[in-house]
Design an enzyme around this catalytic site. Structure first.
Site, PDB file in Angstrom:
ATOM      1  NE  ARG A  38      -4.330  -1.698   1.691  1.00  0.00           N
ATOM      2  CZ  ARG A  38      -5.370  -1.944   2.473  1.00  0.00           C
ATOM      3  NH1 ARG A  38      -5.337  -1.553   3.739  1.00  0.00           N
ATOM      4  NH2 ARG A  38      -6.430  -2.573   2.018  1.00  0.00           N
ATOM      5  CE  LYS A 199     -20.519 -18.280   6.238  1.00  0.00           C
ATOM      6  NZ  LYS A 199     -20.779 -17.807   7.613  1.00  0.00           N
ATOM      7  N   GLY A 356      -9.461  -8.974  -0.958  1.00  0.00           N
ATOM      8  CA  GLY A 356      -8.315  -9.599  -0.294  1.00  0.00           C
ATOM      9  C   GLY A 356      -7.980 -10.996  -0.766  1.00  0.00           C
ATOM     10  N   GLY A 379     -13.034  -3.403   0.873  1.00  0.00           N
ATOM     11  CA  GLY A 379     -14.429  -2.980   1.017  1.00  0.00           C
ATOM     12  C   GLY A 379     -14.879  -1.980  -0.025  1.00  0.00           C
TER      13      GLY A 379
END
Length: 400
Positions: A38, A199, A356, A379
């Protein structure tokens, strides 16, 4: 996507105090940065501003200190890592507002770089209070946001500051927005999306948005089991959200209405144990043993997925096809990643991936550098794929 200003629009900035929001929320081990990806991503923006003679003042958060100073969430140890990557001196101030910040900024020369302490040490940061934002704004003349990964948060340092001074996108933010525009904004068709992971419940909004925007949606990972079960397939002991069968059916109906093909596995690699090297076999998707679990999609499914990648002009990818962290259940993810990379290198595919697990999977396959763009934004990338407005991006718009 609305137009936004970039560093190309910043000409005479010599001596200007430029507040640069960066993402320094990096992994640490034994007090040192263990992965500097990053920092490397934001280095070009910092170096360009410094070269142009700006006083570069870095704003960032680290962890979740909940509005209070927490010693082990200080940005001070990260300043050394930033200094190393930039190969340039980086000063540090023990607060991001108030006398300590002002004193450090007043001492800056043109081209200097200063890192201010964790913005989340103040409650006003996450609440985006006018008072805290105004205090932050006193430190600068120009705002540059280079933290796309925090752009889905309407915080003082990501959204609030843009209302107080001229606002621009940094080079990393610019690259991310341009890549995302190619991915789903104004893509070259056909567009294929691969969505995997454990999921369905965590990706309902994503799936509902994608079926309206892509030509084919490949579903892998544990999520595929939920869709298969909704079609009456016995998935044995596989990870499956049986209570979401109706949701899966509804998504398939929406896909059919929108003309989006849903691509599900036709065979699977099953095992009785969830561990590396577990005894496994390939079975037809309608012949999953009741005491086994699907841990990867099978060779026929890989062939089918690669056929879709072969037809695509644009690929958007979020989530692995199987339990790629455990050998040998990485085969499908690696095969699809390598084929997508090959077509990208040949100039036949625009490939945009993020999240990720996806980044880890592409690194595992050794092809992350071959994709058109790999987002580390987590996110924010997911919310963009869900079709949501990102406050830190919309505030940079030159429209209106």
């Amino acid at each position: 996507m609305p137009a936004f200003k970039t560093l190309d629009d910043l000409t005479d900035i010599k001596g200007k105090r430029v507040l640069v929001r960066v993402d320094l929320n990096v992994p640490m081990a034994d007090g040192k940065v263990s992965d500097s990806t990053r920092i490397e991503r934001v280095a070009p923006t910092i170096q360009e501003l410094s070269r142009k003679g700006a006083k570069v003042i870095l704003l960032a958060h680290f962890g979740r200190p909940k509005g209070e100073p927490v010693a082990d969430m200080s940005l001070k140890p990260i300043a050394a890592a930033v200094e190393e990557i930039l190969d340039q001196s980086v000063e540090f101030a023990g607060d991001c507002i108030g006398p300590e910040a002002s004193k450090a900024i007043d001492a800056m020369n043109n081209g200097d770089i200063l890192l201010l302490e964790n913005t989340r040490f103040h409650k006003g940061e996450e609440k985006n209070t006018p008072e805290f934002t105004a205090e932050l704004a006193k430190n600068g003349d120009i705002f540059v946001n280079d933290a796309f990964s925090a752009a889905h948060r309407a915080h003082a340092s990501t959204e609030g500051l843009a209302h107080h001074m001229p606002a621009y996108a940094g080079r990393t933010m610019q690259a991310e927005l341009e890549a995302l525009e190619k991915g789903l904004g104004k893509p070259t068709r056909p567009v294929v999306a691969i969505v995997g992971g454990a999921k369905v419940s965590t990706k309902i909004d994503l799936l509902q948005n994608l079926v309206k925007k892509v030509d084919a949606l490949v579903i892998g990972g544990g999520m595929a089991n939920t869709f298969l079960a909704a079609q009456g397939v016995n998935v044995g002991k596989s990870l499956c959200e049986h209570d979401l069968a109706e949701t899966a059916k509804q998504i398939m109906i929406e896909a059919a209405t929108a003309g989006c093909a849903i691509v599900l596995p036709v065979d699977g690699v099953v095992a009785r144990e969830f561990k590396a090297g577990a005894a496994n076999e390939v079975v037809d998707i309608n012949a999953i043993p009741s005491d086994a679990m699907v841990l990867d999609v099978g060779p026929k499914s890989i062939e089918k997925v690669n056929e879709w990648i072969g037809r695509a002009s644009t690929l958007v990818w979020n989530g692995p096809m199987g339990a790629f962290e455990i050998m040998p259940f990485d085969a499908a993810t690696v095969a699809a990643a390598k084929y997508a990379a090959e077509r990208t290198r040949a100039g036949k595919l625009v490939s945009v991936a993020g999240g990720g697990d996806t980044v880890s999977a592409l690194n595992h396959a050794g092809v992350a550098d071959d994709f058109t763009y790999v987002s580390t934004a987590g996110g924010a990338f997911l919310e963009w794929m869900e079709g949501k407005e990102l406050p830190g991006v919309s505030v940079l718009s030159t429209a209106g």
